[in-house]
Design a protein around this motif. Structure first.
Motif, PDB file in Angstrom:
ATOM      1  N   ASP A 305       0.853  -1.186   0.000  1.00 13.75           N
ATOM      2  CA  ASP A 305       0.000   0.000   0.000  1.00 13.75           C
ATOM      3  C   ASP A 305       0.897   1.246   0.000  1.00 13.75           C
ATOM      4  O   ASP A 305       1.349   1.713   1.046  1.00 13.75           O
ATOM      5  N   LYS A 307       0.205   4.328  -0.663  1.00 15.01           N
ATOM      6  CA  LYS A 307      -0.385   5.507  -0.023  1.00 15.01           C
ATOM      7  C   LYS A 307      -0.224   5.451   1.493  1.00 15.01           C
ATOM      8  O   LYS A 307      -0.031   6.475   2.140  1.00 15.01           O
ATOM      9  N   LYS A 308      -0.261   4.254   2.036  1.00 15.27           N
ATOM     10  CA  LYS A 308      -0.110   4.124   3.479  1.00 15.27           C
ATOM     11  C   LYS A 308       1.333   4.419   3.893  1.00 15.27           C
ATOM     12  O   LYS A 308       1.579   5.050   4.922  1.00 15.27           O
ATOM     13  N   MET A 365       1.171  -2.391   8.922  1.00 15.96           N
ATOM     14  CA  MET A 365       0.729  -1.720   7.696  1.00 15.96           C
ATOM     15  C   MET A 365      -0.120  -2.640   6.833  1.00 15.96           C
ATOM     16  O   MET A 365      -0.916  -2.214   6.023  1.00 15.96           O
ATOM     17  N   TYR A 366       0.103  -3.933   7.000  1.00 11.62           N
ATOM     18  CA  TYR A 366      -0.546  -4.882   6.093  1.00 11.62           C
ATOM     19  C   TYR A 366      -1.178  -6.004   6.897  1.00 11.62           C
ATOM     20  O   TYR A 366      -0.672  -6.432   7.929  1.00 11.62           O
TER      21      TYR A 366
END
Length: 367
Positions: A305, A307-308, A365-366
């Motif tokens: 991701d 954007k993250k 994050m994931y």
């Protein structure tokens, strides 16, 4: 006229002509046999030497490590070729010839930078202000005494100052001489000042061109602190002389870059007619930096991701994102012999950076 440029000193031997050499850097070696003229013959006028050098070696193939023998000014004196651009090209009447004396650092001349303004993500204000410099380099005769001769790029490290200078040279189609300021600091008193004057002499021969001095504060340190380094005053004075234009050098734009404006000598800083600020990338710019560089990975990327990552890297420069986040993740995947870079690799690289910066990564994050 005899011409020699082979290691085994064969004369009058040539190969089919190739591309013309743009840059030839020579190292003085000496005479093949002992002579009363054992010392290196000092070149008093670089322009005269360069003219004769081009004329006598015109048509010779130049290869790094091979030798050229002088037949006119200092007969039988040997020079070793330290650098030639492009490699294996032919010396011509337009070739820029530099003699690398006293083991001094020879600034690299980049004739054809392939960096464009679009490669510098963000920094729109800086790009807009650079348009004036571009116009000056393309038509210096139109500006007269109103030329933008000295420009200061300032801002955090890794925000694109060097890239924009190279992009500007590319857009204006002029040479750029990029110099690390620390390279100009000499071992002996007076050497630093001499190197600065030689730098501007060379730039004058190439004008219009850009002199880009990175880490400017290393040589333009406030003279109140000169006890920290004894040669500061004479280096600063030499730089001031050149920037003041006491010796008229049309077509040269000096771009200094620093992330420590408060450390600059006030006299030097006052010589810059324009100061252009570079800022850290905003979130949308960080997204673009990440996406652009991930696209060049030698391995595919899965379940990441972007954007993250961009949202979590506020305060990161473009260089931080590339070197500390992207490169670390890619290298870890390569170490593990993976066929793709996964979210796990990015999570680990982010964890290392944020931990080092004193920031705790509260959630993964994931998923």
């Amino acid at each position: 006229m005899q011409r020699t440029n082979h290691k085994n000193s064969r004369e009058d031997e040539f190969e089919p002509a190739g591309s013309t050499a743009e840059l030839l850097v020579l190292e003085p070696i000496g005479y093949p046999l002992s002579s009363v003229l054992d010392d290196y013959p000092e070149i008093e006028d670089a322009g005269v030497f360069e003219f004769y050098a081009r004329e006598q070696w015109n048509g010779c193939i130049a290869r790094k490590g091979e030798y050229l023998f002088d037949r006119r000014m200092y007969p039988d004196f040997a020079y070793r070729i330290k650098e030639v651009k492009p490699p294996g090209s032919v010396i011509g009447m337009e070739t820029l010839i530099i003699v690398h004396e006293d083991n001094a650092t020879t600034p690299t001349v980049e004739f054809h930078s392939n960096i464009c303004f679009d490669d510098v993500i963000g920094q729109d204000t800086a790009k807009q202000k650079c348009k004036l410099i571009e116009k000056y380099l393309m038509q210096p005769e139109k500006f007269g005494k109103w030329a933008p001769r000295n420009v200061l790029f300032f801002g955090p490290s890794g925000t694109g100052k060097t890239m924009l200078a190279k992009a500007l040279a590319n857009k204006a189609n002029v040479p750029i001489i990029p110099v690390k300021a620390t390279q100009m600091i000499g071992e002996y008193v007076g050497e630093g000042a001499r190197q600065i004057h030689q730098l501007y002499d060379r730039a004058e021969d190439m004008a219009p061109c850009i002199i880009f001095i990175d880490e400017l504060d290393a040589i333009a340190l406030d003279r109140r602190h000169q006890e920290l380094r004894g040669d500061v005053a004479e280096i600063v004075n030499a730089l001031l002389t050149e920037m003041d234009g006491i010796v008229e050098r049309e077509g040269i734009c000096t771009i200094g870059a620093t992330n420590r404006t408060n450390s600059l000598d006030p006299a030097v800083r006052s010589r810059f007619e324009e100061e252009i600020e570079f800022s850290l990338p905003a979130e949308e710019e960080r997204v673009k930096i990440l996406e652009t560089n991930v696209a060049t990975f030698p391995l595919p990327v899965k379940d990441v991701d972007i954007k993250k990552i961009a949202a979590m890297t506020k305060g990161f420069s473009g260089r931080d994102l590339v070197e500390k986040v992207l490169k670390t993740a890619l290298h870890q995947a390569i170490i593990e012999d993976k066929e793709e870079v996964s979210g796990k690799h990015f999570e680990e690289s982010m964890g290392k950076v944020l931990h080092k910066n004193g920031t705790v990564m509260d959630n993964r994050m994931y998923s």
